[in-house]
Structures are given as structure tokens and as C-alpha cells.
Design an enzyme around this catalytic site. Structure first.
Site, mmCIF file in Angstrom:
data_model
loop_
_atom_site.group_PDB
_atom_site.id
_atom_site.type_symbol
_atom_site.label_atom_id
_atom_site.label_comp_id
_atom_site.label_asym_id
_atom_site.label_seq_id
_atom_site.Cartn_x
_atom_site.Cartn_y
_atom_site.Cartn_z
ATOM 1 C CD GLN A 176 33.077 35.522 39.753
ATOM 2 O OE1 GLN A 176 33.207 36.072 38.666
ATOM 3 N NE2 GLN A 176 33.785 34.472 40.101
ATOM 4 C CD GLU A 232 41.975 28.045 44.092
ATOM 5 O OE1 GLU A 232 42.514 28.507 43.089
ATOM 6 O OE2 GLU A 232 42.050 26.845 44.396
ATOM 7 C CG ASP A 233 36.985 33.377 42.946
ATOM 8 O OD1 ASP A 233 38.081 33.906 42.690
ATOM 9 O OD2 ASP A 233 35.893 33.893 42.650
ATOM 10 C CB SER A 234 34.379 32.909 48.334
ATOM 11 O OG SER A 234 34.636 31.659 48.935
ATOM 12 C CG ASP A 258 36.343 23.603 39.449
ATOM 13 O OD1 ASP A 258 37.497 23.353 39.813
ATOM 14 O OD2 ASP A 258 35.336 23.028 39.901
#
Ligand code: TRH
Length: 377
Positions: free
Chosen positions: A255, A273-275, A17
Site C-alpha cells: 500500500q 474508494e481508497d485509491s 474494505d
């Protein structure tokens, strides 16, 4: 005139998130000259990705973004021109009143979860609920034309390409993490949830003819790694060898450094999701551990992505990578699939590059959001 954006993020669990909203907020500031306030309810999770965060502050500036701690007791705040509720989070009711009271009604959007399912195309951009006269819209990220696209900063692929051409830069970066790449060894990053399939995968690598060096940032999968190694616990810096496999535990890194880690590796196991998206921008073959949902809804998402991703692969490479992903997500035996994936490695490596370029030919998510706003006003 500078457009003001408010992005609201509740950290449900893990880092996805905040990972997504922080990335979006930075990009809106850096590339679209927006004034962005990012409201986050859990600054500790944020600090893991961005160590500069001061968890004691209710307001601070980070990379041009005004970061606001989202307090339990909301204090009256004026509403922005564009309001983003990330992943269907519930906005404070006083803030919704402020949206409704604004002279110029704001654009209110829900930034949804990423899915490759076809229905996303039909729902992207549609009106959702209303609060008083303020209309909310669905905004769906996605992999196909007709969706909101994927987060991708300007110049990302060029940066990645330069870094991947530069052995010294890679060596220095890895050295900073205490990693010395062994010549000939496959370098693999591993970011995953708890997984019963891990032992069979590690066993397969340990008994392989070719050496593997697996880098594991601290996180949820470490328990399974420790069990397989037969050690009590694992901390950042730990390094163990079993046959042809070297396992090394890394700290959880900022990040941008995580991107560099993905760029260095020959193969990346990612999650959530992001990775998952960042591994695709790395242009290298990947293994996705999808975020588990009730009633196994996530398995439909997994199949939808596989159906898209494997297009154009030979039957054997398609079978290998799909089999590997399915086994990993079911916590099943990985050995045969890993072997088959190894045999298809050249084709899979070329395919990962082609997929990355194809995805990058579409508008990125931040640009799509800005366009959506421009068309709306
Ligand atoms: O942490 P996640 O499992 O997040 C999940 C998913 O987003 C899921 O869809 C969502 O429903 C759930 O959260 C609530 O995985 P994800 O999405 O890959 O987010 C991890 C973030 O952490 C990503 O921005 C990359 C970052 N990261 C670092 O900054 N440093 C690191 O060392 C590592 C391993 C990750």
C-alpha cells in the site's frame, strides 16, 4: 487511559474494505495512541496490501495493530470502548451481547462508504439502529464540511511533496519496479475494473504526438489491456510498445508503495474508494472508475463528485475532465475527451494541487472519529 478500539472488516470483494480499515487502524495507533484490534475475515486480501501478514495466524501484530482473523465460529471476546463496523458489516451476535453487557457502554459506529452527495452531510453522526441499549451511529466520510472527512495521515502531503521534488528518490523507486521513465513521456498509472473504453483510450495514446508510458499493476483491467495489445495474457514485468504508447505491467505492490507510484505519475487512473482518495492526495490529475452499483446508483455519486471537483475550472477544462470521466464509466469512446484533457493539462494539474490543499484543510477522518468519541463520552 488508552482507549480500546475494535474495527470489523469483511472483505466483500476487491481491496477497498481492507485498504480503508487497515489505513484507519494504523493511524489510530500511530497518531492517537489507541489500542486497536482489526478483525478481518480474509487475510489473503490483506496480504496483498501488506505482505508481512501471516495468513495462517489467528492473531498477530502489524505496525502496532493487533490483527485478528475474524473466524466463522466466533469465540467469546470482551468488547472494546469504541466499535467500528466498516461498511455496514454485521457483527457477531455474541460480540454484540458483549457490548451490551459492558459496564461502560461502548460507542458503536458504522463507517460508511464515501460519497460526495449532499445528503451525507445531513446523515453524518446521526443515530442508527440500537442493539439492546447500545446505540449505533452513522459515520460518513466526505469531501465537505459537516462530513467525517477523508483518511489522511499526519505529514502525508509533506512526504509527498519531498518525494515529488526528489528526482533521484523517484528514479530509484521506479527502478525497483523495473520502470525506466522515458524523457518527455507522460507517466500514467492505471488501476481499474474491466472497461470497454480502454481500447479507444490506448488507441488515442498510441497515435498521439506525445509519448505515454502506462503502468498497470496486476488486476482486473489486464484482460482489456491484453486484448488491445493482441496478446494472450499479461503478467507482471510484461512491456509492450505500440506507436507512442508503452504499456508495462507491474506487480500489485504494498500500500505505501502504491502511494509512491501515484506520486511519480503525471496522471492516475484509479478506482473504488481508497485509491481514489490517495490519487487526490497525490495532487495530480486523475480519472476515477467508480465501483458499479445496482440501478446505476453509482452514476449519481460520480456526478455529485464531479460537481464539487470541477468548481473553479474553466468551461473547457471542466468539459474535458467531466467528459473523460463519464466516458470511462460508461465504457465509451475516450479519444476526443483524452485529447481535450491533454489540451487542458496545465490547468488540470494546478487544479489537482488546489483541490488537494483544500481537502487537506479539513480534519482527517481518524481525527474526526476520535473527536466524535470524545464528544460522546
Ligand atoms: O479494490 P477496490 O475496487 O475496492 C472496492 C471499493 O472500495 C468499493 O467502494 C467497495 O465497495 C469494494 O471495494 C468492495 O478499490 P480501492 O478502494 O481503491 O482499494 C484498492 C486498495 O488496494 C487501496 O487501498 C490501494 C491498494 N493497492 C495496493 O496496495 N497496491 C496496488 O498495487 C494497488 C493497485 C492498489
Amino acid at each position: 487511559m488508552t482507549v480500546r478500539w475494535d474495527i470489523f472488516c469483511t472483505v466483500v470483494d476487491n481491496f477497498g474494505d481492507i485498504g480503508v480499515t487497515w489505513r484507519l487502524a494504523r493511524q489510530l495507533v500511530a497518531e492517537h495512541r489507541c489500542a486497536v484490534r482489526l478483525w478481518v475475515d480474509d487475510l489473503r486480501a490483506f496480504e496483498r496490501l501488506c505482505p508481512e501478514i501471516d495468513v495462517g495466524l489467528c492473531e498477530q501484530w502489524q505496525q502496532g495493530v493487533q490483527v485478528r482473523h475474524w473466524p466463522t465460529q466466533w469465540c467469546d471476546t470482551d468488547a472494546a470502548d469504541v466499535v467500528i463496523a466498516a461498511f455496514a458489516c454485521q457483527l457477531p451476535s455474541a460480540y454484540m451481547d458483549a457490548m451490551a453487557e459492558r459496564e461502560v457502554t461502548p460507542l458503536w459506529m458504522n463507517l460508511d462508504y464515501l460519497s460526495a452527495e449532499d445528503w451525507v452531510i445531513g446523515c453524518h453522526g446521526l443515530p442508527s439502529v440500537k442493539y439492546k441499549h447500545v446505540q449505533k451511529y452513522f459515520f460518513f466520510p466526505g469531501f465537505q464540511e459537516g462530513t467525517g472527512g477523508l483518511l489522511r495521515e499526519a505529514g502525508l502531503l509533506e512526504h509527498r511533496w519531498l518525494f515529488q521534488q526528489d528526482d533521484v528518490a523517484q528514479r530509484n523507486f521506479l527502478h525497483g519496479l523495473g520502470v525506466v521513465r522515458e524523457p518527455g513521456a507522460r507517466l500514467i498509472s492505471l488501476f481499474a475494473y474491466e472497461n470497454a473504453g480502454l481500447a479507444s483510450w490506448f488507441e488515442a495514446m498510441a497515435t498521439d504526438a506525445r509519448a505515454s508510458h502506462v503502468l498497470v499493476p496486476e488486476g482486473r483491467v489486464l484482460g482489456d489491456v491484453a486484448r488491445w495489445l493482441g496478446v494472450d495474457g499479461l503478467e507482471s514485468g510484461a512491456l509492450h510498445r505500440r506507436g507512442a504508447l508503452t504499456v508495462q505491467v507491474l506487480p500489485f505492490i504494498r500500500q505505501d508503495d502504491y502511494d509512491r507510484l501515484l506520486w511519480c505519475c503525471d496522471f492516475n487512473a484509479v478506482r473504488g474508494e481508497d485509491s481514489f482518495v490517495r490519487a487526490q492526495w497525490a495532487g495530480r490529475p486523475l480519472l476515477w472508475h467508480i465501483y458499479q452499483q445496482e440501478e446505476d446508483v453509482h452514476l449519481e455519486k460520480l456526478e455529485a463528485f464531479l460537481a464539487l471537483y470541477t468548481q473553479g475550472l474553466s468551461a473547457s477544462a471542466e468539459k474535458a475532465i467531466s467528459g473523460l470521466w463519464r466516458a470511462w464509466n460508461a465504457g465509451q469512446d475516450m479519444a476526443e475527451h483524452w485529447k481535450a484533457t491533454g489540451e487542458a493539462r496545465r490547468e488540470l494539474a494546478e487544479h489537482a494541487q488546489a483541490w488537494c490543499l483544500e481537502q487537506a484543510s479539513r480534519a482527517d477522518l481518524a481525527t474526526a472519529l476520535v473527536k466524535f468519541y470524545r464528544n460522546w463520552i
